[in-house]
Design a protein around this motif. Structure first.
Motif, PDB file in Angstrom:
ATOM      1  N   SER A 117       2.143 -12.004   3.075  1.00 43.35           N
ATOM      2  CA  SER A 117       0.735 -11.987   2.709  1.00 43.35           C
ATOM      3  C   SER A 117       0.242 -13.148   1.847  1.00 43.35           C
ATOM      4  O   SER A 117       0.991 -13.830   1.062  1.00 43.35           O
ATOM      5  CB  SER A 117       0.379 -10.670   1.915  1.00 43.35           C
ATOM      6  N   CYS A 118      -0.952 -13.867   2.213  1.00 46.83           N
ATOM      7  CA  CYS A 118      -1.435 -14.633   1.425  1.00 46.83           C
ATOM      8  C   CYS A 118      -2.058 -14.213  -0.021  1.00 46.83           C
ATOM      9  O   CYS A 118      -2.441 -14.862  -1.012  1.00 46.83           O
ATOM     10  CB  CYS A 118      -2.903 -15.448   2.105  1.00 46.83           C
ATOM     11  N   ASP A 149      11.993   3.091   4.067  1.00 48.66           N
ATOM     12  CA  ASP A 149      11.719   1.801   4.759  1.00 48.66           C
ATOM     13  C   ASP A 149      12.715   1.131   5.498  1.00 48.66           C
ATOM     14  O   ASP A 149      14.097   1.365   4.996  1.00 48.66           O
ATOM     15  CB  ASP A 149      11.198   0.632   3.804  1.00 48.66           C
ATOM     16  N   ARG A 150      12.599   1.033   6.765  1.00 53.38           N
ATOM     17  CA  ARG A 150      13.654   0.327   7.556  1.00 53.38           C
ATOM     18  C   ARG A 150      14.211  -0.924   7.226  1.00 53.38           C
ATOM     19  O   ARG A 150      15.341  -1.482   7.427  1.00 53.38           O
ATOM     20  CB  ARG A 150      13.404   0.120   8.957  1.00 53.38           C
ATOM     21  N   THR A 162       3.716  -7.314   3.945  1.00 52.94           N
ATOM     22  CA  THR A 162       3.584  -7.659   2.680  1.00 52.94           C
ATOM     23  C   THR A 162       3.883  -9.042   2.094  1.00 52.94           C
ATOM     24  O   THR A 162       3.458  -9.731   1.678  1.00 52.94           O
ATOM     25  CB  THR A 162       3.785  -6.403   1.701  1.00 52.94           C
ATOM     26  N   LEU A 174       2.401 -10.670  10.672  1.00 46.67           N
ATOM     27  CA  LEU A 174       1.787  -9.833  11.589  1.00 46.67           C
ATOM     28  C   LEU A 174       0.622  -8.830  10.964  1.00 46.67           C
ATOM     29  O   LEU A 174       0.904  -8.353   9.827  1.00 46.67           O
ATOM     30  CB  LEU A 174       2.496  -8.520  12.367  1.00 46.67           C
ATOM     31  N   VAL A 180      12.642   5.643  10.595  1.00 53.84           N
ATOM     32  CA  VAL A 180      11.831   6.916  10.951  1.00 53.84           C
ATOM     33  C   VAL A 180      11.868   6.843  12.401  1.00 53.84           C
ATOM     34  O   VAL A 180      11.112   5.893  13.109  1.00 53.84           O
ATOM     35  CB  VAL A 180      10.653   7.257  10.257  1.00 53.84           C
ATOM     36  N   THR A 203      -4.821  -2.227   8.351  1.00 52.73           N
ATOM     37  CA  THR A 203      -5.175  -2.958   7.358  1.00 52.73           C
ATOM     38  C   THR A 203      -5.910  -4.321   7.607  1.00 52.73           C
ATOM     39  O   THR A 203      -6.505  -5.065   6.395  1.00 52.73           O
ATOM     40  CB  THR A 203      -4.205  -3.084   6.238  1.00 52.73           C
ATOM     41  N   ILE A 228       0.796  -1.234  -0.012  1.00 51.98           N
ATOM     42  CA  ILE A 228       0.051   0.019  -0.080  1.00 51.98           C
ATOM     43  C   ILE A 228       0.660   1.095   0.009  1.00 51.98           C
ATOM     44  O   ILE A 228       0.662   2.290  -0.577  1.00 51.98           O
ATOM     45  CB  ILE A 228      -0.807  -0.035   1.151  1.00 51.98           C
ATOM     46  N   GLY A 229       1.813   1.204   0.715  1.00 51.54           N
ATOM     47  CA  GLY A 229       2.979   2.293   0.639  1.00 51.54           C
ATOM     48  C   GLY A 229       3.494   2.575  -0.813  1.00 51.54           C
ATOM     49  O   GLY A 229       3.560   3.631  -1.145  1.00 51.54           O
ATOM     50  N   GLY A 248      -5.102  -7.469   7.850  1.00 51.59           N
ATOM     51  CA  GLY A 248      -5.087  -8.664   7.376  1.00 51.59           C
ATOM     52  C   GLY A 248      -6.051  -8.827   6.103  1.00 51.59           C
ATOM     53  O   GLY A 248      -5.826  -9.852   5.561  1.00 51.59           O
ATOM     54  N   PHE A 263      -4.312  -6.329   1.187  1.00 59.46           N
ATOM     55  CA  PHE A 263      -3.274  -6.513  -0.158  1.00 59.46           C
ATOM     56  C   PHE A 263      -4.357  -6.008  -1.195  1.00 59.46           C
ATOM     57  O   PHE A 263      -3.740  -5.443  -2.082  1.00 59.46           O
ATOM     58  CB  PHE A 263      -2.701  -7.709   0.080  1.00 59.46           C
ATOM     59  N   LYS A 264      -5.276  -6.735  -1.618  1.00 61.39           N
ATOM     60  CA  LYS A 264      -6.220  -6.801  -2.698  1.00 61.39           C
ATOM     61  C   LYS A 264      -6.446  -5.211  -3.086  1.00 61.39           C
ATOM     62  O   LYS A 264      -6.451  -5.089  -4.432  1.00 61.39           O
ATOM     63  CB  LYS A 264      -7.323  -7.335  -2.647  1.00 61.39           C
ATOM     64  N   ILE A 312      -4.659 -12.825  -1.396  1.00 61.57           N
ATOM     65  CA  ILE A 312      -5.841 -13.185  -1.761  1.00 61.57           C
ATOM     66  C   ILE A 312      -6.591 -11.950  -2.229  1.00 61.57           C
ATOM     67  O   ILE A 312      -6.766 -11.062  -1.463  1.00 61.57           O
ATOM     68  CB  ILE A 312      -6.805 -14.234  -0.844  1.00 61.57           C
TER      69      ILE A 312
HETATM   70  C1  LIG Z   1      -0.069 -13.322   7.004  1.00 62.26           C
HETATM   71  C2  LIG Z   1      -0.564 -12.465   6.336  1.00 62.26           C
HETATM   72  C3  LIG Z   1      -1.739 -12.772   5.267  1.00 62.26           C
HETATM   73  C4  LIG Z   1      -2.516 -11.939   4.789  1.00 62.26           C
HETATM   74  N1  LIG Z   1      -3.371 -12.209   3.558  1.00 62.26           N
HETATM   75  C5  LIG Z   1      -4.012 -11.277   2.873  1.00 62.26           C
HETATM   76  C6  LIG Z   1      -4.835 -11.739   1.849  1.00 62.26           C
HETATM   77  O1  LIG Z   1      -4.861 -12.746   1.472  1.00 62.26           O
HETATM   78  N2  LIG Z   1      -5.547 -10.611   1.110  1.00 62.26           N
HETATM   79  C7  LIG Z   1      -5.392  -9.370   1.373  1.00 62.26           C
HETATM   80  O2  LIG Z   1      -5.931  -8.758   0.729  1.00 62.26           O
HETATM   81  N3  LIG Z   1      -4.636  -9.015   2.502  1.00 62.26           N
HETATM   82  C8  LIG Z   1      -3.933 -10.013   3.128  1.00 62.26           C
HETATM   83  N4  LIG Z   1      -2.990  -9.454   3.998  1.00 62.26           N
HETATM   84  C9  LIG Z   1      -2.763  -8.089   4.513  1.00 62.26           C
HETATM   85  C10 LIG Z   1      -2.100  -7.264   3.671  1.00 62.26           C
HETATM   86  O3  LIG Z   1      -0.741  -8.243   3.424  1.00 62.26           O
HETATM   87  C11 LIG Z   1      -1.809  -6.033   4.171  1.00 62.26           C
HETATM   88  O4  LIG Z   1      -2.947  -5.050   4.353  1.00 62.26           O
HETATM   89  C12 LIG Z   1      -0.839  -5.272   3.154  1.00 62.26           C
HETATM   90  O5  LIG Z   1       0.307  -6.014   3.000  1.00 62.26           O
HETATM   91  C13 LIG Z   1      -0.143  -3.927   3.907  1.00 62.26           C
HETATM   92  O6  LIG Z   1       0.921  -3.250   3.251  1.00 62.26           O
HETATM   93  P1  LIG Z   1       1.195  -1.927   3.708  1.00 62.26           P
HETATM   94  O7  LIG Z   1       1.857  -1.241   2.705  1.00 62.26           O
HETATM   95  O8  LIG Z   1       0.331  -1.151   4.470  1.00 62.26           O
HETATM   96  O9  LIG Z   1       2.444  -2.248   4.563  1.00 62.26           O
HETATM   97  P2  LIG Z   1       3.414  -3.430   5.163  1.00 62.26           P
HETATM   98  O10 LIG Z   1       3.831  -4.750   4.428  1.00 62.26           O
HETATM   99  O11 LIG Z   1       2.807  -3.607   6.632  1.00 62.26           O
HETATM  100  O12 LIG Z   1       4.794  -2.764   5.497  1.00 62.26           O
HETATM  101  C14 LIG Z   1       4.914  -1.598   6.328  1.00 62.26           C
HETATM  102  C15 LIG Z   1       6.455  -1.132   6.368  1.00 62.26           C
HETATM  103  O13 LIG Z   1       6.527  -0.248   7.022  1.00 62.26           O
HETATM  104  C16 LIG Z   1       7.941  -0.429   7.445  1.00 62.26           C
HETATM  105  N5  LIG Z   1       8.452   0.691   8.761  1.00 62.26           N
HETATM  106  C17 LIG Z   1       7.687   0.438   9.859  1.00 62.26           C
HETATM  107  N6  LIG Z   1       8.107   1.193  10.737  1.00 62.26           N
HETATM  108  C18 LIG Z   1       8.970   1.955  10.186  1.00 62.26           C
HETATM  109  C19 LIG Z   1      10.041   3.124  10.517  1.00 62.26           C
HETATM  110  N7  LIG Z   1       9.959   3.432  11.822  1.00 62.26           N
HETATM  111  N8  LIG Z   1      10.828   3.407   9.770  1.00 62.26           N
HETATM  112  C20 LIG Z   1      10.970   2.847   8.525  1.00 62.26           C
HETATM  113  N9  LIG Z   1       9.941   2.065   7.958  1.00 62.26           N
HETATM  114  C21 LIG Z   1       9.258   1.690   9.045  1.00 62.26           C
HETATM  115  C22 LIG Z   1       8.297  -1.725   7.548  1.00 62.26           C
HETATM  116  O14 LIG Z   1       9.764  -2.080   7.390  1.00 62.26           O
HETATM  117  C23 LIG Z   1       7.398  -2.466   6.498  1.00 62.26           C
HETATM  118  O15 LIG Z   1       8.006  -2.591   5.345  1.00 62.26           O
HETATM  119  C24 LIG Z   1      -2.346 -10.213   4.852  1.00 62.26           C
HETATM  120  C25 LIG Z   1      -1.400 -10.045   5.908  1.00 62.26           C
HETATM  121  C26 LIG Z   1      -0.685 -11.243   6.649  1.00 62.26           C
HETATM  122  C27 LIG Z   1       0.411 -10.802   7.664  1.00 62.26           C
END
Ligand SMILES: Cc1cc2nc3c(=O)[nH]c(=O)nc-3n(C[C@H](O)[C@H](O)[C@H](O)COP(=O)(O)OP(=O)(O)OC[C@H]3O[C@@H](n4cnc5c(N)ncnc54)[C@H](O)[C@@H]3O)c2cc1C
Length: 434
Positions: free
Chosen positions: A47-48, A34-35, A44, A344, A197, A369, A15-16, A371, A374-375, A50
């Motif tokens: 993630s499954c 990103d760290r 991400t 997580l 950050v 978000t 999403i980022g 869980g 992703f979609k 789906i």
């Molecule tokens: C096991 C699992 C299964 C899932 N299955 C599905 C699915 O089937 N379908 C679906 O739609 N969604 C699913 N999801 C949810 C989906 O994967 C998440 O909603 C999505 O990946 C979130 O993306 P994001 O960009 O918010 O960040 P994330 O992937 O959560 O990443 C956040 C980033 O922030 C960075 N960060 C954090 N703090 C700092 C800091 N202080 N400084 C710099 N960087 C930092 C981290 O390093 C990380 O890379 C699942 C999630 C999990 C964990």
């Protein structure tokens, strides 16, 4: 001299990265920080991935149906190639068992009817024709392995299910995020990895940038929190928790990978199945494996953890999920060595995300978000870019929420649905199903 940008995005998950792409398309000079060492290396990558269209709310369903089309048209959406290749969307469909737990899908079907989302009703014979390894005996309620009666069927059978053809999964969620990074870079976005950050800078009553763990400052009038399970820590740094009615926190999850039973090619002929009777969902996984996730039954303890300090090994939870799934697939062989994922979710109180501004002008969030987003990454990125432009133009989104157009399905949604200040949404499933 401190580095500057028009917008800093904290987090390069899916999403980022989509938010960076969409903001860059809108003319912002973005910097994603990103760290981790690469895009999509946080939750991400676990993630499954789906892509499904059924949600318990009409808004959630509309957003997910819109989201589906970006994965279907992935190459066109990105507009660029990636030297690592493009992520693959496998459109295998999604079957949802109709059970008393999901009120036989009544609300979901109503939402699909009003949005003209295609679906079919499959009776038991059709389900076992398509999934010959399935046995439809009922096992509700879900139990722990050491509960009396685990694995013993109750009364009756799962009679039927709803099959949604416009659904599937992305085979490599990390690669899809790399694709978004390359697409964003082609529009001028920059990415900075291995930097953490540690402070949100403020000036004149608004966000002014970030400080990194090496002490350097990066200045920008817009800062976006897309930090996944670290979201509440970043909000705390910004001092924006006070006016939020919805909080976010990190929840540990285990996902099981087991080989498909001999003689059935689940990878080729299987589908996604959401099965509330056994509190599991599954999808095909590479190497003719079956991926099994949990639908969070009440008997399972919730492990709320610190996003950087939690048990990354499998536990009893792996075993209980594998055995719950074996109730449905009696020929399933459960190997001794556990394979799968420990990762997580960033869970919001009502399991619906927050896509919003904050009380600090210039500071925005795409978090919680739960869980299940992703979609929605591409459309969430597009909506965040529209929201930021709307607020930065002086509009009061809290008082008069942005109405955002979903271009594929031709419908407007009220972005206030995702407000940080909303009451708990009682229509939610209060689970990963959203
Ligand atoms: C096991 C699992 C299964 C899932 N299955 C599905 C699915 O089937 N379908 C679906 O739609 N969604 C699913 N999801 C949810 C989906 O994967 C998440 O909603 C999505 O990946 C979130 O993306 P994001 O960009 O918010 O960040 P994330 O992937 O959560 O990443 C956040 C980033 O922030 C960075 N960060 C954090 N703090 C700092 C800091 N202080 N400084 C710099 N960087 C930092 C981290 O390093 C990380 O890379 C699942 C999630 C999990 C964990």
């Amino acid at each position: 001299m401190a580095q500057t940008a028009d917008a800093i995005i904290i987090g390069a998950g899916v999403i980022g990265a989509a938010t960076a792409f969409e903001l860059a398309k809108s003319g912002y000079k973005t910097l994603s920080i990103d760290r981790n060492p690469a895009a999509g290396y946080g939750p991400t990558s676990g993630s499954c991935a789906i892509i499904r269209v059924h949600y318990s709310t009409l808004e959630g369903t509309a957003f997910a149906y819109e989201g589906y089309f970006y994965w279907r048209d992935w190459a066109d959406y990105l507009e660029v190639a990636d030297e690592r290749g493009l992520a693959e969307f496998r459109e295998v469909g999604c079957l949802v068992m109709r059970t008393p737990q999901n009120s036989f899908m009544k609300n979901h079907i109503d939402h699909c009817d009003s949005l003209t989302i295609p679906y079919e009703i499959w009776d038991g014979a059709k389900i076992t024709e398509r999934l010959p390894v399935y046995d439809l005996k009922s096992y509700w309620p879900a139990k722990r392995l050491d509960d009396e009666g685990f694995g013993e069927p109750g009364k009756g059978q799962v009679k039927d299910g709803v099959f949604f053809p416009t659904a599937g999964y992305v085979t490599d969620p990390q690669l899809s995020t790399h694709n978004l990074q390359r697409a964003a870079e082609a529009k001028g976005a920059e990415f900075l990895f291995n930097k953490r950050v540690v402070e949100i800078l403020k000036a004149d009553g608004r966000a002014a940038g970030v400080r990194l763990d090496d002490g350097s400052e990066i200045h920008a009038p817009v800062v976006v929190n897309v930090a996944g399970p670290a979201s509440s820590k970043i909000n705390e740094m910004a001092g924006v928790l006070d006016d939020m009615t919805i909080s976010t926190k990190a929840l540990r999850q285990e996902v099981v990978h087991v080989p498909a039973p001999a003689g059935f090619d689940f990878e080729k002929n299987g589908t996604i199945v959401s099965d509330s009777d056994i509190a599991c969902y599954c999808r095909p996984e590479h190497g003719n494996h079956i991926l099994v996730g949990s639908e969070d039954p009440e008997c399972d303890p919730k492990e709320w953890v610190d996003d950087e300090d939690y048990n990354q090994d499998f536990s009893d939870q792996w075993t209980v999920q594998a055995y719950r799934y074996a109730q449905r697939v009696p020929d399933l062989k459960i190997p001794r060595s556990m394979k799968g994922v420990v990762d997580l979710y960033d869970v919001a109180d009502d399991w619906i995300p927050i896509y919003d501004r904050s009380q600090l002008p210039g500071f925005y969030m795409a978090i919680g978000t739960s869980g299940n987003q992703f979609k929605n990454a591409p459309i969430a990125g597009k909506m965040m870019a529209a929201l930021i432009s709307h607020c930065e133009a002086g509009n009061d989104h809290d008082a008069d929420p942005l109405q955002f157009h979903l271009p594929y399905i031709g419908r407007d949604i009220d972005v206030g649905f995702y407000s940080r200040k909303r009451p708990i949404n009682k229509e939610s499933s209060f689970s990963v199903l959203g």
